[in-house]
Design a protein around this motif. Sequence first.
Motif, PDB file in Angstrom:
ATOM      1  N   ALA A 150       0.669  -1.518  -0.150  1.00 57.79           N
ATOM      2  CA  ALA A 150      -0.549   0.182  -0.219  1.00 57.79           C
ATOM      3  C   ALA A 150       0.662   1.192   0.192  1.00 57.79           C
ATOM      4  O   ALA A 150       0.493   2.019  -0.455  1.00 57.79           O
ATOM      5  N   ALA A 151       1.992   0.776   0.279  1.00 58.25           N
ATOM      6  CA  ALA A 151       2.810   2.174   0.779  1.00 58.25           C
ATOM      7  C   ALA A 151       3.488   2.280  -0.825  1.00 58.25           C
ATOM      8  O   ALA A 151       4.397   3.845  -0.540  1.00 58.25           O
ATOM      9  N   GLY A 152       3.785   1.452  -1.348  1.00 57.80           N
ATOM     10  CA  GLY A 152       5.035   1.439  -1.831  1.00 57.80           C
ATOM     11  C   GLY A 152       5.619   1.339  -2.016  1.00 57.80           C
ATOM     12  O   GLY A 152       7.393   2.129  -1.901  1.00 57.80           O
ATOM     13  N   LEU A 153       6.565   0.023  -2.203  1.00 55.40           N
ATOM     14  CA  LEU A 153       7.720  -0.315  -1.232  1.00 55.40           C
ATOM     15  C   LEU A 153       8.581  -0.459  -2.455  1.00 55.40           C
ATOM     16  O   LEU A 153       8.412   0.010  -3.906  1.00 55.40           O
ATOM     17  N   LYS A 154      10.078   0.676  -2.421  1.00 55.59           N
ATOM     18  CA  LYS A 154      11.108   0.981  -3.256  1.00 55.59           C
ATOM     19  C   LYS A 154      11.815  -0.282  -3.587  1.00 55.59           C
ATOM     20  O   LYS A 154      12.078  -1.453  -2.793  1.00 55.59           O
ATOM     21  N   PRO A 155      11.794  -0.424  -5.482  1.00 53.15           N
ATOM     22  CA  PRO A 155      13.298  -1.479  -5.622  1.00 53.15           C
ATOM     23  C   PRO A 155      14.056  -1.674  -4.945  1.00 53.15           C
ATOM     24  O   PRO A 155      15.071  -3.090  -4.656  1.00 53.15           O
ATOM     25  N   ASP A 156      15.215  -0.796  -4.117  1.00 52.53           N
ATOM     26  CA  ASP A 156      16.214  -0.970  -3.679  1.00 52.53           C
ATOM     27  C   ASP A 156      16.409  -0.742  -2.206  1.00 52.53           C
ATOM     28  O   ASP A 156      17.832  -1.114  -2.125  1.00 52.53           O
ATOM     29  N   THR A 157      15.233  -1.188  -1.678  1.00 53.85           N
ATOM     30  CA  THR A 157      15.055  -1.371  -0.548  1.00 53.85           C
ATOM     31  C   THR A 157      15.813  -2.642   0.298  1.00 53.85           C
ATOM     32  O   THR A 157      16.157  -3.620  -0.357  1.00 53.85           O
ATOM     33  N   ASP A 158      16.965  -3.152   1.018  1.00 57.80           N
ATOM     34  CA  ASP A 158      17.765  -3.407   1.038  1.00 57.80           C
ATOM     35  C   ASP A 158      17.129  -4.460   3.108  1.00 57.80           C
ATOM     36  O   ASP A 158      18.140  -5.438   3.363  1.00 57.80           O
ATOM     37  N   LYS A 159      16.239  -3.128   3.857  1.00 53.84           N
ATOM     38  CA  LYS A 159      15.942  -4.702   4.801  1.00 53.84           C
ATOM     39  C   LYS A 159      14.600  -3.338   5.228  1.00 53.84           C
ATOM     40  O   LYS A 159      15.078  -2.866   4.950  1.00 53.84           O
TER      41      LYS A 159
END
Length: 556
Positions: A318-327
């Motif tokens: 719902a918040a739109g997780l970005k693809p470069d998230t590492d943790k």
Amino acid sequence: MLSKLFSFNGGVKPDPNKSLSTREPIARLALPPQLVIPLHQHIGGTPRPLVHVGDKVLRGQRIGAADGNVSSAVHAPTSGHVVAIEPRPMPHASGLSSPAVVIEPDGLDAAIEREPFDWHAAAPGEIRDFLRDAGVVGLGGAVFPSHLKLNPGKSGHTDTLVINGAECEPFITCDDMLMRAEPENILRGALIMQRMLAAKQVLVALEDNKPEAAAALKAAAQSLGHASLEVVVVPTRYPAGGAKQLIRVLTGIEVPHGSRSTDYGVQCFNVATALAVWRALEHGEPLTRRIVTVTGNVERPRNFDVAIGTPISHLFAAAGLKPDTDKLIMGGPMMGIPLPNIDAPVVKATNCLLASSPTLFAPPEPELPCIRCGECARACPADLQPFELYWHSRARNFGRAQEYKLFDCIECGCCAYVCPSHIPLVDYYRYAKSEIWARERDKDAADSARERFEFRNWRADREKEEKAAKLAARNAARPAVKPADGAAPAAADAAAADDPKKALIEAAMARARAQKEAVAAKNTDTLTPAQQAQIDATEERRRRASELSGSDAPAE
């Protein structure tokens, strides 16, 4: 009116990063395809499941009953069907599973019929039982069952009730937005708590970086018109939201090691807990939802009103997780825990979900040797010596670590934040605590096994003594059997008296001899001379054979 504010030692001032998730109001998140409601969501015992697979449940229905005193009930957040009761991964750094009730919503959101509860006329004990069954626990992080904390104890009253809205951890804004949205209901819940604790005053505290929430609370307090209720704005410094630190700032009372704030007439609750108390008592609403901050490396940072049991992946979607998230972290960057499983559910302790990226949080610097600079000790709000705790924890000298009050550490992370050697100090403390707890569990298990073994031996000895006593009693009650020859050797009598078992054997043999002689005498009276001669010849042969065998035996 509060005339003076105090200060606590240590603390740091990290970048708050709170404006990211306060730009929009709280949004009510839609229900996911499945809700995973863990039975154990608080400190204390695990609730007992009250439903079975295939059951239809309604919103607000109890699905887990409180198990013991330190426990709280669990409820269904919506209507639907129970599709499983099984272990599911929990939002914990270990990634371990815990028993959970899996509900498939039916889309109707039908609620149970609420029974009215007149808390105004109810006794304090009845109100506490109602809150226990409503599943109300502390929502500030400790998730301690609230009905236990609402007991004034032996004194019968509390001097000061503190409602904690400080929310000092960076990025987290769920309490801030809640105070903006429902200030009057929060204060009404605080006044209910004041009545239950017989508190003389209520202090609602929040940091000065929340001006909108402070204005809303002050306006609500003025409209309620309670002289004992006061909204206090305290300076922003991490960790001012810690219970002991906030009590120190407001009252000047420093709770020492081994004591509780209640020993000094002070009790502390979170603002969300006060609202949950009001909803439970005024509207009969159990705790099935909470506000969660979703922020960090997401497209739309925001606070969501979420049903407990919603998968964490649903919130990040719902918040739109970005693809470069590492943790992914549950909580803030200072005290949060990494999430190994994104499908773990939201629980009552979930106040924030933080997505990390290399641009938002720089990769950790390599750990260097401790130089004993003392910066960690100056920043410690618990007045400990973190470098000593570090050395003893690293050396696995856990006894010495306990001597330096390891368990007084609140794991706030101030020491690691200021460490010039980039040592993850809190990780060492957590490791030491877990090792001590594991050894204590092993010791308790060994003590229990030893006690069971000793009891088993004692029981076997007792049974042996009881059997010997019963045998001796039977021997004493049985009449003595006179031998056939009329005289028993004195040595045999003495041996029989010394050994009850041998006495029984001797008595049985005497009875057999007497019976044999009686039968032989009777049979001899009816024999013919020829038969008697044949018997005598047979006996003579047996006698000679016995003599021959005896003569071949070696002499003693």
